[in-house]
Design an enzyme around this catalytic site. Structure first.
Site, PDB file in Angstrom:
ATOM      1  N   ASP A  79       4.411   8.067   0.501  1.00  0.00           N
ATOM      2  CA  ASP A  79       4.528   7.044  -0.533  1.00  0.00           C
ATOM      3  C   ASP A  79       3.644   7.476  -1.698  1.00  0.00           C
ATOM      4  O   ASP A  79       2.583   8.088  -1.494  1.00  0.00           O
ATOM      5  CB  ASP A  79       4.080   5.693   0.012  1.00  0.00           C
ATOM      6  CG  ASP A  79       4.069   4.618  -1.058  1.00  0.00           C
ATOM      7  OD1 ASP A  79       5.120   4.381  -1.669  1.00  0.00           O
ATOM      8  OD2 ASP A  79       2.986   4.038  -1.289  1.00  0.00           O
TER       9      ASP A  79
ATOM     10  N   SER B 179       9.360   2.689  -7.393  1.00  0.00           N
ATOM     11  CA  SER B 179       9.257   2.583  -8.841  1.00  0.00           C
ATOM     12  C   SER B 179      10.212   3.530  -9.555  1.00  0.00           C
ATOM     13  O   SER B 179      10.426   4.668  -9.131  1.00  0.00           O
ATOM     14  CB  SER B 179       7.818   2.898  -9.279  1.00  0.00           C
ATOM     15  OG  SER B 179       7.729   2.983 -10.681  1.00  0.00           O
TER      16      SER B 179
ATOM     17  N   ASP C 246       2.525   5.471  -4.821  1.00  0.00           N
ATOM     18  CA  ASP C 246       1.537   4.539  -5.358  1.00  0.00           C
ATOM     19  C   ASP C 246       0.617   4.027  -4.260  1.00  0.00           C
ATOM     20  O   ASP C 246       1.050   3.319  -3.353  1.00  0.00           O
ATOM     21  CB  ASP C 246       2.243   3.373  -6.049  1.00  0.00           C
ATOM     22  CG  ASP C 246       3.118   3.855  -7.201  1.00  0.00           C
ATOM     23  OD1 ASP C 246       2.564   4.408  -8.163  1.00  0.00           O
ATOM     24  OD2 ASP C 246       4.352   3.702  -7.113  1.00  0.00           O
TER      25      ASP C 246
ATOM     26  N   ASP D 226       0.876   3.076   2.547  1.00  0.00           N
ATOM     27  CA  ASP D 226      -0.227   2.117   2.466  1.00  0.00           C
ATOM     28  C   ASP D 226       0.244   0.673   2.463  1.00  0.00           C
ATOM     29  O   ASP D 226      -0.578  -0.235   2.588  1.00  0.00           O
ATOM     30  CB  ASP D 226      -1.080   2.370   1.218  1.00  0.00           C
ATOM     31  CG  ASP D 226      -0.358   1.998  -0.068  1.00  0.00           C
ATOM     32  OD1 ASP D 226       0.844   2.333  -0.200  1.00  0.00           O
ATOM     33  OD2 ASP D 226      -0.978   1.377  -0.953  1.00  0.00           O
TER      34      ASP D 226
END
Length: 265
Positions: free
Chosen positions: A22, A150, A24, A208
């Protein structure tokens, strides 16, 4: 100390051919920027509603609302989920006869505008420990992918100077183009595995967010590392993480080459 899966078995990196990250919050320190952009967007919207007599102003909570309703989700999904928590419904797309009307799409566009403005103003930093970990994986011959809900993932990776660390990128633009559902659906991770030409069971995921860890579990990925930067260790374990660390600097690879092991420092 070896990292163990839920059955108490050591997980050999030799059985993993690729690692999917991931972006971000794992690769780049942009989760807080996304949260700030969401807060500005939703607070403006909610304040306008309050001034119009549509209820008291209750601002977007940077910790609870962000984690529960938008973290790890696609832009439109985040808008819908948060507004639903406040019993608010908006039309989906732009209305040609009412260009000023607020919609799910227009709020998402506003959030992206604020996010990119913050990036232009303040730049993007990659976590040094993650960069070092990715380099070590690639030195061992593993392939790597960057995944983000995103639409700005390409710009973020470029600004952080880490584009070349990943063989594959799957982001919100791909999700929109191919109608891939957002996390906790595993579609984004599965698409990354497909592009890496590896079965999910032979790939690891590093996440996260709660939704992202759940997506990895649902997708049948071989190993999931939860990165706890927000005090949600137990939640990450509950959603399916095999191991949770505060930072990837806590993970190292042994010197064994035939069957290397993920080990805790």
């Amino acid at each position: 100390m070896k990292v163990f899966d839920s059955n108490g078995n050591g997980v050999p990196l030799g059985q993993i051919l690729a690692v999917i990250f991931d972006v971000d919050g794992v690769v780049t320190d942009t989760a807080s920027v996304h949260a700030a952009a969401w807060k500005r967007t939703f607070d403006e919207f909610l304040l306008d509603r309050s001034r119009s007599g549509l209820g008291p102003f209750r601002p977007f909570d940077l910790r609870q609302d962000y984690r529960r309703f938008v973290d790890g989700m696609g832009r439109s999904d985040g808008v819908r989920t948060f507004l639903a928590s406040r019993d608010i419904t908006l039309p989906e797309g732009d209305e040609p006869n009412r260009p000023e009307a607020l919609t799910v799409s227009s709020l998402g566009d506003r959030k992206d505008h604020y996010f990119l403005d913050y990036i232009r103003r303040y730049g993007v930093a990659a976590f040094p420990s993650t960069v070092a970990f990715v380099h070590e994986l690639r030195d061992r011959g593993l392939r790597t992918a960057a995944v983000s809900a995103s639409r700005n993932c390409k710009a973020v990776l470029r600004a952080a100077g880490v584009t070349a660390l990943f063989d594959v990128r799957v982001d919100g633009i791909d999700a929109a183009r191919w109608s891939l559902p957002g996390k906790p659906d595993p579609a984004l991770f599965q698409e990354a595995a497909r592009r890496l030409a590896v079965a999910p069971s032979r790939a690891a995921v590093v996440e996260d967010s709660l939704a992202g860890v759940e997506a990895a579990r649902r997708g049948g990925f071989g190993f999931t590392v939860g990165v706890d930067r927000a005090g949600q260790h137990d939640g990450l374990i509950d959603r399916g993480a095999d191991v949770v660390v505060a930072d990837l600097g806590e993970l190292a690879l042994s010197e064994k080459k035939a069957v290397p092991w993920i080990t805790g420092a």
